[in-house]
Design a protein around this motif. Sequence first.
Motif, PDB file in Angstrom:
ATOM      1  N   ALA A   1      45.060  29.006  24.757  1.00 36.27           N
ATOM      2  CA  ALA A   1      45.992  28.960  25.880  1.00 36.27           C
ATOM      3  C   ALA A   1      45.411  29.643  27.111  1.00 36.27           C
ATOM      4  O   ALA A   1      45.807  29.348  28.240  1.00 36.27           O
ATOM      5  CB  ALA A   1      47.318  29.618  25.500  1.00 36.27           C
ATOM      6  N   LYS A   2      44.473  30.539  26.884  1.00 31.25           N
ATOM      7  CA  LYS A   2      43.863  31.245  28.002  1.00 31.25           C
ATOM      8  C   LYS A   2      42.456  31.656  27.593  1.00 31.25           C
ATOM      9  O   LYS A   2      42.232  32.149  26.493  1.00 31.25           O
ATOM     10  CB  LYS A   2      44.688  32.479  28.377  1.00 31.25           C
ATOM     11  N   GLY A   3      41.508  31.452  28.467  1.00 26.71           N
ATOM     12  CA  GLY A   3      40.139  31.812  28.170  1.00 26.71           C
ATOM     13  C   GLY A   3      39.826  33.255  28.512  1.00 26.71           C
ATOM     14  O   GLY A   3      40.658  33.988  29.054  1.00 26.71           O
ATOM     15  N   LEU A   4      38.601  33.656  28.190  1.00 26.04           N
ATOM     16  CA  LEU A   4      38.156  35.023  28.433  1.00 26.04           C
ATOM     17  C   LEU A   4      37.195  35.115  29.610  1.00 26.04           C
ATOM     18  O   LEU A   4      36.569  36.155  29.801  1.00 26.04           O
ATOM     19  CB  LEU A   4      37.480  35.581  27.166  1.00 26.04           C
ATOM     20  N   HIS A   5      37.089  34.060  30.396  1.00 19.46           N
ATOM     21  CA  HIS A   5      36.098  34.049  31.463  1.00 19.46           C
ATOM     22  C   HIS A   5      36.470  35.001  32.607  1.00 19.46           C
ATOM     23  O   HIS A   5      35.587  35.600  33.224  1.00 19.46           O
ATOM     24  CB  HIS A   5      35.936  32.621  32.013  1.00 19.46           C
TER      25      HIS A   5
ATOM     26  N   ASN B   1      37.324  41.365  32.994  1.00 23.19           N
ATOM     27  CA  ASN B   1      36.281  42.302  33.384  1.00 23.19           C
ATOM     28  C   ASN B   1      35.802  43.082  32.155  1.00 23.19           C
ATOM     29  O   ASN B   1      36.276  42.883  31.037  1.00 23.19           O
ATOM     30  CB  ASN B   1      36.784  43.247  34.474  1.00 23.19           C
ATOM     31  N   MET B   2      34.874  43.990  32.386  1.00 21.59           N
ATOM     32  CA  MET B   2      34.289  44.726  31.278  1.00 21.59           C
ATOM     33  C   MET B   2      35.309  45.625  30.590  1.00 21.59           C
ATOM     34  O   MET B   2      35.299  45.782  29.363  1.00 21.59           O
ATOM     35  CB  MET B   2      33.113  45.572  31.789  1.00 21.59           C
ATOM     36  N   LEU B   3      36.225  46.218  31.365  1.00 23.38           N
ATOM     37  CA  LEU B   3      37.246  47.085  30.772  1.00 23.38           C
ATOM     38  C   LEU B   3      38.159  46.290  29.850  1.00 23.38           C
ATOM     39  O   LEU B   3      38.482  46.735  28.733  1.00 23.38           O
ATOM     40  CB  LEU B   3      38.054  47.760  31.876  1.00 23.38           C
ATOM     41  N   ASP B   4      38.573  45.099  30.297  1.00 23.35           N
ATOM     42  CA  ASP B   4      39.431  44.263  29.458  1.00 23.35           C
ATOM     43  C   ASP B   4      38.713  43.824  28.190  1.00 23.35           C
ATOM     44  O   ASP B   4      39.303  43.794  27.099  1.00 23.35           O
ATOM     45  CB  ASP B   4      39.902  43.045  30.248  1.00 23.35           C
TER      46      ASP B   4
END
Length: 227
Positions: A124-128, A131-134
Motif C-alpha cells: 500500500a505504501k513503498g519505502l522510497h 529518511n534514514m531515521l525512519d
Amino acid sequence: MTRKKVKLAYIANDSARKATYKKRKRGLMKKVSELSTLCGIEACAIIFGPYDSQPELWPSSSGVEHILSRFKKMPEMEQSKNMVNQEKFLRQRIAKTNEQLKKMRKDNREKEITRLMFQSLTAAKGLHGLNMLDLNDLGWVIDQKLKDIAIRIESLKKPSMQLQLRSQPQPPPPSQPSQTQPQSAAWLMELESPQDQMRFVGDDMLLPFGDQTYNYDNAMWSNAFFP
C-alpha cells in the motif's frame, strides 16, 4: 453535568477570591479531619488568611502544639524528608509530566512505524520516501516483532513437547536381583556370565562352563568334584 476544571491561578477579583478562600478552607479542614479519623494518624492544620484576625487551627490549639512538639523532636533529616515548598512541588509535577510525555511519544512513534511496516508488506505504501531515521526505526520495530514471534513459537512448542513425552510409553524399571536367590544359582549365573568366558587356576586354563570339549580326565576337575 461535569464540573468545569478550575485554572490554578491567582484570582484577581476580590469578592470571588474571598468566596473561594472560605469554601476551600472548609474543604481543607474536612479533609484533614477525615484523614485523621480514617487512617488513625495525628494531623493538624494552621491557616493564616487575610480575612481572619486569628489563624484557623485544627483540631485545637493544644492539639497543634502537641503535634508540633513531636515534629521538632525528630532529626532534621527526617523533618525535611517529605517536605516540599511550592517551587519544589511544581518541579516534581513538571518532571513527572515530561516523563509521561516522553513515554507517549515513544508509544506513538512505535505505532506509526508498525503501521508503516504493514503498509509496506501489503504494497500500500513503498519505502522510497523514508529518511534514514525512519528506516532505522523500521528496522528496530521489525527486529522486535521477530523476537516476539520467536518467543511465541517457543511457548507454543513447550506444551506439545510435554504432551508427546507423556504419551510415550515409559520403559519398565530395571529389575533388581532377588535377595533370596540361592547361593548355588548365583554361583551358576556368575559362571555363565560373559566375564567368565575364560578362567585361570594356577597354570591351567579352564574353558567356559558346560563346554562339551572339556577334558573330564583333568586332575583339577576330578579332584574338585569327585574326591
